[in-house]
Design a protein around this motif. Structure first.
Motif, PDB file in Angstrom:
ATOM      1  N   GLU A 174      -1.637   8.337  -6.081  1.00 39.32           N
ATOM      2  CA  GLU A 174      -3.091   8.308  -5.944  1.00 39.32           C
ATOM      3  C   GLU A 174      -3.766   7.866  -7.242  1.00 39.32           C
ATOM      4  O   GLU A 174      -4.710   7.099  -7.242  1.00 39.32           O
ATOM      5  N   ARG A 175      -3.194   8.334  -8.344  1.00 41.81           N
ATOM      6  CA  ARG A 175      -3.834   8.062  -9.636  1.00 41.81           C
ATOM      7  C   ARG A 175      -3.482   6.659 -10.168  1.00 41.81           C
ATOM      8  O   ARG A 175      -4.313   5.999 -10.772  1.00 41.81           O
ATOM      9  N   HIS A 193       0.836  -1.192   0.000  1.00 38.37           N
ATOM     10  CA  HIS A 193       0.000   0.000   0.000  1.00 38.37           C
ATOM     11  C   HIS A 193       0.879   1.253   0.000  1.00 38.37           C
ATOM     12  O   HIS A 193       1.961   1.254   0.591  1.00 38.37           O
ATOM     13  N   SER A 249       0.701   3.820   1.636  1.00 44.52           N
ATOM     14  CA  SER A 249       0.963   4.387   2.965  1.00 44.52           C
ATOM     15  C   SER A 249       2.282   3.878   3.551  1.00 44.52           C
ATOM     16  O   SER A 249       2.808   4.444   4.497  1.00 44.52           O
ATOM     17  N   ASP A 275       2.641  12.117  -4.574  1.00 41.64           N
ATOM     18  CA  ASP A 275       1.279  11.887  -4.058  1.00 41.64           C
ATOM     19  C   ASP A 275       0.288  11.781  -5.202  1.00 41.64           C
ATOM     20  O   ASP A 275      -0.562  10.895  -5.233  1.00 41.64           O
ATOM     21  N   ARG A 276       0.432  12.701  -6.140  1.00 44.98           N
ATOM     22  CA  ARG A 276      -0.525  12.731  -7.252  1.00 44.98           C
ATOM     23  C   ARG A 276      -0.435  11.453  -8.081  1.00 44.98           C
ATOM     24  O   ARG A 276      -1.433  10.826  -8.420  1.00 44.98           O
TER      25      ARG A 276
END
Ligand code: TXA
Ligand code: MG
Length: 328
Positions: free
Chosen positions: A88-89, A68, A70, A84-85
Motif C-alpha cells: 500500500e505504501r 497492480h 490486486s 499489505d502495508r
C-alpha cells in the motif's frame, strides 16, 4: 541485426509489445529503476529464453512484475499484513517483496525456490504493457549477466539489441538503481538488496528494523553476488573524496560524487554524478556514467564514495560490487 526500438508513448507499440509477450517472445521495457527484459511469467519456454539471452545462471531467480497489487495472489501466497502495508505504501514503486509462491508459477522463474520476488513497477509504460499482456511479466534487468544495468533504451540496444524482439523506449529511468528487495519469509523482514526505496522508509512503514542478510544466508539471491554490476575497466572505490590523479602513465577516469575539487586535475575523464549533491540525482546518473567511462578504454576507473544514507546505500552497494575483482 539491430534492435527495433519504438516509443513507449505510442499505444500501438504497447499493444505490439504485449502481443509479443503473449506469444512467448521477449520485450525490453522501461521501469522507473532500470530497463527490464520481460517475458510471460507463466510461459516456462519464454522465461528460459531470458536466461539464455542474458547468459544468466539458472540459479538466479527472476522478479515477477504486476500491473497492480490486486494481482498478487496469482503468483504469491498472501496472508501477511506486512505485505499489505508495504504494498500500500510503496507500490507502484521500486520495492520487491519476497513471498511464498503459488504452485502454478513455473519453477524456472524462481529457480526452484519456494518463494517469489514480486513488484509493481511505477513506470506507466511498464504497467500499460503488463496490463495489455494480461499476464505477470518475469523480468531481470536487461543487461548481460554481471554487467552494468541499462537505464536507457540505447543501453539495451547496444548490448542485447539483436536478441530481443522489441525495445520499448520510455526515456531515461527516473530512479536509476534497481528495486530494494525485502524478504517477508523472515521475521523480522530481511533486506536482501538495497535499492530505490531507502531502508529507513521501509523500517518506518514496518515499525521494526530490517534484518541484514549475510552472504552465507542468501546463496540464491544473486544480484547479491559479490562481483556484479561490473564495468570491463577495473574499478577502484576511493576511501574518501578524490585527490590528485595517482602518478604513473595509466589513463585513469574519475567517477566523482559531487563537484570537482581543484586537486583532481589530471584524470583522463571525469563524470560527476550529482552536481546538486542530491543522492537521487546520483542514483539516476550512476549506471550511464559508469558506461560512458567504461567506453573510453581507460586503464582504471576510480569512484568517490557517496554519503551512506537514503539511496546512498544502494549506490555504494553497486560500486562495491563493481569494484570487487574476480577471486581465484
Ligand atoms: O528494479 C528491479 O528490480 C529491476 C527491474 C527490471 O524491475 N529488476 C532487477 O532484476 O533488478 P534482476 O534479475 O537484475 O535482479 C533481481 C534480483 C536477483 O538478484 C534475484 O536473485 C533476486 O532479485 N530475487 C528474485 N527472486 C528472489 C527470491 N525468490 N528470493 C531471493 N531473491 C530473489
Ligand atoms: Mg540485474
Amino acid at each position: 541485426m539491430t534492435a527495433r526500438v519504438v516509443s513507449a508513448d505510442d499505444s500501438a507499440s504497447i499493444q505490439e509489445a504485449a502481443r509479443i509477450v503473449r506469444h512467448g517472445g521477449l520485450v525490453a521495457f522501461p521501469t522507473e529503476t532500470v530497463y527490464g527484459l520481460g517475458a510471460d511469467a507463466f510461459n516456462a519456454h519464454a522465461v528460459a529464453r531470458i536466461f539464455e539471452v542474458k547468459a544468466r545462471p539458472s540459479f538466479d531467480p527472476l522478479i515477477v512484475h504486476l500491473a497492480h497489487a490486486s494481482e498478487l495472489p496469482r503468483v504469491a501466497l498472501v496472508q501477511d499484513p506486512r505485505a499489505d502495508r508495504l504494498a500500500e505504501r510503496f507500490w507502484p514503486g521500486p520495492l520487491t517483496l519476497v513471498l511464498p509462491r503459488t504452485r502454478d508459477l513455473p519453477e524456472i522463474v524462481t529457480s526452484g525456490l519456494e518463494t517469489v520476488g514480486v513488484r509493481v513497477p511505477a513506470h506507466p509504460a511498464a504497467r500499460a504493457l503488463i496490463r495489455a499482456a494480461a499476464t505477470p511479466v518475469a523480468a531481470p534487468s536487461a543487461n548481460p549477466f554481471g554487467y552494468v544495468s541499462p537505464t536507457t533504451a540505447g543501453h539495451v540496444a547496444d548490448l542485447l539489441g539483436d536478441k530481443v524482439e522489441l525495445v520499448l523506449d520510455g526515456g531515461p529511468c527516473r530512479v536509476g538503481v534497481e528495486s530494494t528487495i525485502v524478504s517477508l519469509v523472515d521475521e523480522p523482514p530481511v533486506l536482501l538488496r538495497p535499492g530505490g526505496v531507502p531502508r529507513e522508509e521501509l523500517e518506518k512503514a514496518l515499525g521494526t528494523s530490517l534484518g541484514i542478510a549475510r552472504a552465507a544466508e542468501r546463496p540464491s539471491a544473486p544480484g547479491q553476488m559479490v562481483r556484479h554490476y561490473a564495468t570491463r575497466t577495473p574499478l577502484g572505490l576511493l576511501p574518501g573524496p578524490a585527490g590528485p590523479v595517482p602518478e604513473g602513465n595509466r589513463r585513469i577516469g574519475l567517477l566523482a560524487f559531487r563537484s570537482l575539487p581543484e586537486a583532481v586535475q589530471g584524470y583522463a575523464a571525469v563524470e560527476v554524478l550529482a552536481p546538486d549533491g542530491e543522492l537521487t540525482t546520483a542514483a539516476a546518473s550512476l549506471f550511464a556514467a559508469l558506461r560512458r567511462l567504461d567506453a573510453l578504454g581507460l586503464d582504471l576507473i576510480l569512484a568517490e564514495p557517496c554519503p551512506q544514507s537514503g539511496l546512498g546505500h544502494a549506490i555504494m552497494d553497486r560500486l562495491r560490487r563493481a569494484a570487487e575483482r574476480e577471486r581465484t
